[in-house]
Design a protein around this motif. Structure first.
Motif, mmCIF file in Angstrom:
data_model
loop_
_atom_site.group_PDB
_atom_site.id
_atom_site.type_symbol
_atom_site.label_atom_id
_atom_site.label_comp_id
_atom_site.label_asym_id
_atom_site.label_seq_id
_atom_site.Cartn_x
_atom_site.Cartn_y
_atom_site.Cartn_z
ATOM 1 N N GLU A 1 0.872 -1.174 0.000
ATOM 2 C CA GLU A 1 0.000 0.000 0.000
ATOM 3 C C GLU A 1 0.912 1.228 0.000
ATOM 4 N N PHE A 2 0.747 2.079 -1.010
ATOM 5 C CA PHE A 2 1.538 3.304 -1.095
ATOM 6 C C PHE A 2 0.592 4.489 -1.017
ATOM 7 N N ASP A 3 0.697 5.274 0.075
ATOM 8 C CA ASP A 3 -0.122 6.473 0.227
ATOM 9 C C ASP A 3 0.777 7.682 0.053
ATOM 10 N N MET A 4 0.555 8.421 -1.034
ATOM 11 C CA MET A 4 1.353 9.603 -1.323
ATOM 12 C C MET A 4 0.749 10.817 -0.631
ATOM 13 N N VAL A 5 1.608 11.716 -0.219
ATOM 14 C CA VAL A 5 1.177 12.974 0.387
ATOM 15 C C VAL A 5 1.886 14.103 -0.329
ATOM 16 N N LYS A 6 1.362 15.331 -0.169
ATOM 17 C CA LYS A 6 1.996 16.488 -0.826
ATOM 18 C C LYS A 6 3.353 16.761 -0.288
#
Length: 163
Positions: A158-163
Motif C-alpha cells: 500500500e503506497f499512500d502519497m502525500v503532498k
C-alpha cells in the motif's frame, strides 16, 4: 546434480560420439549438420523454462492523501540487479504483477500515464492533462522515498502519497 553439470556431461558425451562418428563416416556436410543439431540441443538444455530464482507475486494499492489514484503506473526497480517491472493502476487504484518479480529490495516510483499529443497540434496548442494526484517527488527513484521488500510468495503493498 545441477542442470549445468548435467548439460556439461551430456555435451562431453555427445562430443565424443560425434568425433567417433566423423572418423567412421566422414562426410563434412554430415559432421557439420550433426554438430549444429547437437549444439542446439545442448545449449537449450532440458530445463522446464522456469527460473530457479525465487519470485514474489505483487499486488497493491496506490492512494494520494487516502484517495485511490486511478491513472498511472507503479514502477519497481532494483538498482542492485537492474530488474524493473511496472503495473498500471486500475479504477480502484489497485495494481498487480501476476507473473511476479525476483525477490529483493526495490525502489518504487509512481508515474502518470504517457500522454500522446494529438497529431498536427504544436506543443503550445495542446494542453496535457495535469496529474496533481501524483506529486513530482514520487515520479523519480531518487526522491520518491518508497521502497518494497519483495519476498517469495504473495506480496501486497500500500503506497499512500502525500503532498
Amino acid at each position: 546434480m545441477k542442470s549445468s553439470d548435467r548439460n556439461f556431461l551430456l555435451t562431453s558425451e555427445l562430443s565424443s560420439y560425434v568425433h567417433r562418428y566423423c572418423q567412421i563416416r566422414y562426410t563434412p556436410l554430415n559432421c557439420i549438420l550433426l554438430m549444429t543439431v547437437l549444439s542446439a540441443i545442448t545449449t537449450t538444455g532440458c530445463g522446464s523454462g522456469v527460473s530457479e530464482t525465487p519470485r514474489g507475486d505483487i499486488s497493491g494499492k496506490v492512494t494520494f492523501q487516502e484517495t485511490p489514484v486511478t491513472d498511472g503506473t507503479v514502477n519497481f526497480f532494483s538498482g542492485k540487479t537492474g530488474i524493473a517491472a511496472g503495473a498500471k493502476l486500475d479504477s480502484e487504484g489497485t495494481f498487480s504483477i501476476p507473473d511476479g518479480i525476483e525477490i529483493g529490495t526495490y525502489t518504487i516510483t509512481i508515474t502518470p500515464p504517457y500522454v500522446e499529443e494529438p497529431p498536427g497540434l504544436s506543443p503550445a496548442e495542446s494542453k496535457p492533462k495535469e496529474f496533481k494526484e501524483i506529486p513530482e517527488k514520487y515520479r523519480s527513484g531518487e526522491t520518491s522515498g518508497l521502497t518494497a521488500e519483495v519476498k517469495s510468495g504473495a506480496n501486497h503493498f500500500e503506497f499512500d502519497m502525500v503532498k
